[in-house]
Every structure is written in structure tokens, then in C-alpha cells.
Design an enzyme around this catalytic site. Sequence first.
Site, mmCIF file in Angstrom:
data_model
loop_
_atom_site.group_PDB
_atom_site.id
_atom_site.type_symbol
_atom_site.label_atom_id
_atom_site.label_comp_id
_atom_site.label_asym_id
_atom_site.label_seq_id
_atom_site.Cartn_x
_atom_site.Cartn_y
_atom_site.Cartn_z
ATOM 1 N N GLU A 1 -42.253 -73.110 74.080
ATOM 2 C CA GLU A 1 -40.936 -72.722 73.554
ATOM 3 C C GLU A 1 -40.513 -73.715 72.471
ATOM 4 O O GLU A 1 -40.637 -74.923 72.662
ATOM 5 C CB GLU A 1 -39.933 -72.727 74.708
ATOM 6 C CG GLU A 1 -38.526 -72.369 74.285
ATOM 7 C CD GLU A 1 -37.590 -72.218 75.490
ATOM 8 O OE1 GLU A 1 -37.969 -71.574 76.486
ATOM 9 O OE2 GLU A 1 -36.470 -72.749 75.415
ATOM 10 N N ARG B 1 -25.880 -79.616 71.521
ATOM 11 C CA ARG B 1 -24.956 -78.664 70.902
ATOM 12 C C ARG B 1 -23.991 -78.106 71.962
ATOM 13 O O ARG B 1 -23.663 -78.815 72.906
ATOM 14 C CB ARG B 1 -25.766 -77.559 70.193
ATOM 15 C CG ARG B 1 -26.653 -78.137 69.079
ATOM 16 C CD ARG B 1 -27.455 -77.053 68.399
ATOM 17 N NE ARG B 1 -26.585 -76.087 67.731
ATOM 18 C CZ ARG B 1 -27.007 -74.893 67.294
ATOM 19 N NH1 ARG B 1 -28.287 -74.538 67.449
ATOM 20 N NH2 ARG B 1 -26.170 -74.060 66.702
ATOM 21 N N PRO C 1 -34.133 -63.322 67.601
ATOM 22 C CA PRO C 1 -33.062 -62.810 66.743
ATOM 23 C C PRO C 1 -32.506 -63.832 65.739
ATOM 24 O O PRO C 1 -32.347 -65.010 66.060
ATOM 25 C CB PRO C 1 -31.971 -62.410 67.746
ATOM 26 C CG PRO C 1 -32.268 -63.180 68.978
ATOM 27 C CD PRO C 1 -33.766 -63.309 69.011
ATOM 28 N N ASN C 2 -32.251 -63.314 64.567
ATOM 29 C CA ASN C 2 -31.611 -64.045 63.452
ATOM 30 C C ASN C 2 -32.520 -65.064 62.773
ATOM 31 O O ASN C 2 -32.119 -65.675 61.782
ATOM 32 C CB ASN C 2 -30.306 -64.733 63.916
ATOM 33 C CG ASN C 2 -29.303 -63.726 64.423
ATOM 34 O OD1 ASN C 2 -29.031 -62.742 63.737
ATOM 35 N ND2 ASN C 2 -28.787 -63.929 65.620
ATOM 36 N N HIS D 1 -37.409 -74.836 69.647
ATOM 37 C CA HIS D 1 -36.093 -74.723 69.023
ATOM 38 C C HIS D 1 -36.026 -75.703 67.873
ATOM 39 O O HIS D 1 -36.390 -76.874 68.028
ATOM 40 C CB HIS D 1 -34.975 -75.013 70.027
ATOM 41 C CG HIS D 1 -34.997 -74.054 71.166
ATOM 42 N ND1 HIS D 1 -34.625 -72.739 71.033
ATOM 43 C CD2 HIS D 1 -35.431 -74.203 72.437
ATOM 44 C CE1 HIS D 1 -34.812 -72.116 72.179
ATOM 45 N NE2 HIS D 1 -35.309 -72.980 73.049
ATOM 46 N N ALA E 1 -31.286 -66.999 70.421
ATOM 47 C CA ALA E 1 -30.142 -66.859 71.333
ATOM 48 C C ALA E 1 -30.545 -66.268 72.689
ATOM 49 O O ALA E 1 -29.887 -66.536 73.706
ATOM 50 C CB ALA E 1 -29.069 -66.006 70.675
ATOM 51 N N ASN F 1 -40.010 -68.967 69.717
ATOM 52 C CA ASN F 1 -38.616 -69.369 69.598
ATOM 53 C C ASN F 1 -37.773 -68.149 69.975
ATOM 54 O O ASN F 1 -37.578 -67.249 69.153
ATOM 55 C CB ASN F 1 -38.291 -69.834 68.183
ATOM 56 C CG ASN F 1 -36.859 -70.364 68.072
ATOM 57 O OD1 ASN F 1 -36.037 -70.136 68.961
ATOM 58 N ND2 ASN F 1 -36.571 -71.066 66.996
ATOM 59 N N TYR G 1 -30.334 -75.563 60.747
ATOM 60 C CA TYR G 1 -31.701 -75.031 60.845
ATOM 61 C C TYR G 1 -32.584 -75.367 59.634
ATOM 62 O O TYR G 1 -33.746 -74.974 59.601
ATOM 63 C CB TYR G 1 -31.648 -73.511 61.056
ATOM 64 C CG TYR G 1 -30.914 -73.122 62.330
ATOM 65 C CD1 TYR G 1 -31.383 -73.544 63.573
ATOM 66 C CD2 TYR G 1 -29.746 -72.364 62.293
ATOM 67 C CE1 TYR G 1 -30.718 -73.214 64.749
ATOM 68 C CE2 TYR G 1 -29.070 -72.016 63.460
ATOM 69 C CZ TYR G 1 -29.556 -72.455 64.671
ATOM 70 O OH TYR G 1 -28.895 -72.132 65.836
ATOM 71 N N ARG H 1 -29.405 -69.247 56.791
ATOM 72 C CA ARG H 1 -28.545 -69.248 57.979
ATOM 73 C C ARG H 1 -28.252 -70.695 58.393
ATOM 74 O O ARG H 1 -29.177 -71.440 58.758
ATOM 75 C CB ARG H 1 -29.306 -68.532 59.109
ATOM 76 C CG ARG H 1 -28.646 -68.610 60.444
ATOM 77 C CD ARG H 1 -29.577 -68.163 61.558
ATOM 78 N NE ARG H 1 -28.905 -68.288 62.813
ATOM 79 C CZ ARG H 1 -29.508 -68.425 63.987
ATOM 80 N NH1 ARG H 1 -30.822 -68.412 64.053
ATOM 81 N NH2 ARG H 1 -28.803 -68.548 65.072
HETATM 82 C C1 DQA Z 1 -32.449 -71.893 68.167
HETATM 83 C C2 DQA Z 1 -31.303 -72.414 69.037
HETATM 84 C C3 DQA Z 1 -30.552 -71.272 69.678
HETATM 85 O O1 DQA Z 1 -29.489 -71.771 70.477
HETATM 86 C C4 DQA Z 1 -29.961 -70.366 68.618
HETATM 87 O O2 DQA Z 1 -29.316 -69.252 69.208
HETATM 88 C C5 DQA Z 1 -30.958 -69.938 67.602
HETATM 89 C C6 DQA Z 1 -31.949 -70.894 67.138
HETATM 90 C C7 DQA Z 1 -33.168 -73.034 67.415
HETATM 91 O O3 DQA Z 1 -34.256 -72.774 66.917
HETATM 92 O O4 DQA Z 1 -32.633 -74.139 67.315
HETATM 93 O O5 DQA Z 1 -30.888 -68.824 67.086
HETATM 94 O O6 DQA Z 1 -33.404 -71.266 69.003
#
Ligand code: DQA
Length: 154
Positions: free
Chosen positions: A97, A106, A9-10, A99, A76, A73, A22, A17
Site C-alpha cells: 500500500e 493529517r 480515486p482522484n 500513500h 480515499a 494506492n 501530493y 490536485r
Molecule cells: C492518499 C491519501 C488519502 O488520504 C487521500 O484520500 C488520497 C491520497 C495519498 O496518496 O497520500 O487521495 O492516498
Amino acid sequence: MRILILNGPNLHLLGRREPETYGRASLSQIEEALRETAAELGVEIECRQSNWEGRLVDWIGEAPERFDGIVFNPAAYTHTSVALRDAIAGAGLPVVEVHISNVHAREEFRRRSYTAAVCLGQICGLGTAGYDWALRALVQHLKSRSNREATHEY
Ligand code: DQA
């Protein structure tokens, strides 16, 4: 060898964003760079993104029919989703995985990953280059596994 590149998501909003966290690369720019790495490594990739947990669960569940591994990835959902953890464990494919940010540096709630324990490994905090490292690590893992199988070394 076929690798599924999965984003949660997102992440379709990457580039605009929270760029201080990011970076400024869009998801399509990241995917384009991954296609170049895939060509260099001689593997095929397919890139997908969804904001929907159930869709991600479905894609992971179906992945063994068409893919050898997943770069994921979960965004959230990393910090909330038992369903995604179970999907990864059930699929039995190696998953790396990713990030973009260093989730351990964080907020407290980002330090827990429901998914990492059932993944081959986790790459975080290296910016969008983390996707590239993840793809290389996964392909290396799959190639050395198939060499071991070919020589019956376990
Ligand atoms: C994320 C880190 C997550 O905590 C966050 O909710 C994201 C992006 C990252 O790529 O750093 O949406 O996965």
C-alpha cells in the site's frame, strides 16, 4: 514477474490536485518513472487507475490470473472500504500500500486504513518516490520468496 500498479480515486488528477500535499508530478509521469524502475529490475508492470470502488475490487479479484503482486494506492477508499480489504485478502497476492502524503500526520480520519492490515506493508509520506520504493520492496519480497521455495526453505 508481473506487477499491477493500481491507483484509486482522484489520483488521475495528480499534478494539479493539492500540489502542496501530493506534489507536481502527474500520474503518467509517475507511471513512466515506474516503467524505468521495472526495466531496471527486470519485471513487467501494468498501470491502471479508477475512481470506481467496484472496478478496483474486480481488478484485484482477477489479478492472480495475470500478476504476482500489486502496488496499490487506494486513496480515499483506504479509509472507508471493507470491500477493498476483502478483495485484497481474497486475492492472496502480496500488496504494498502506498500513500504519497503522510496520512498519520493529517486529519484523524486518514489515520485508519482498512486495507493496510491485509497488505504486505505500507509506505507513506515519502512523496511520489513511495511508488518506486514500493515496487522495489515488492519485487525483492517476491524474488526472495521464490528463492526460498526453490531451495525448499520455509
Ligand atoms: C492518499 C491519501 C488519502 O488520504 C487521500 O484520500 C488520497 C491520497 C495519498 O496518496 O497520500 O487521495 O492516498
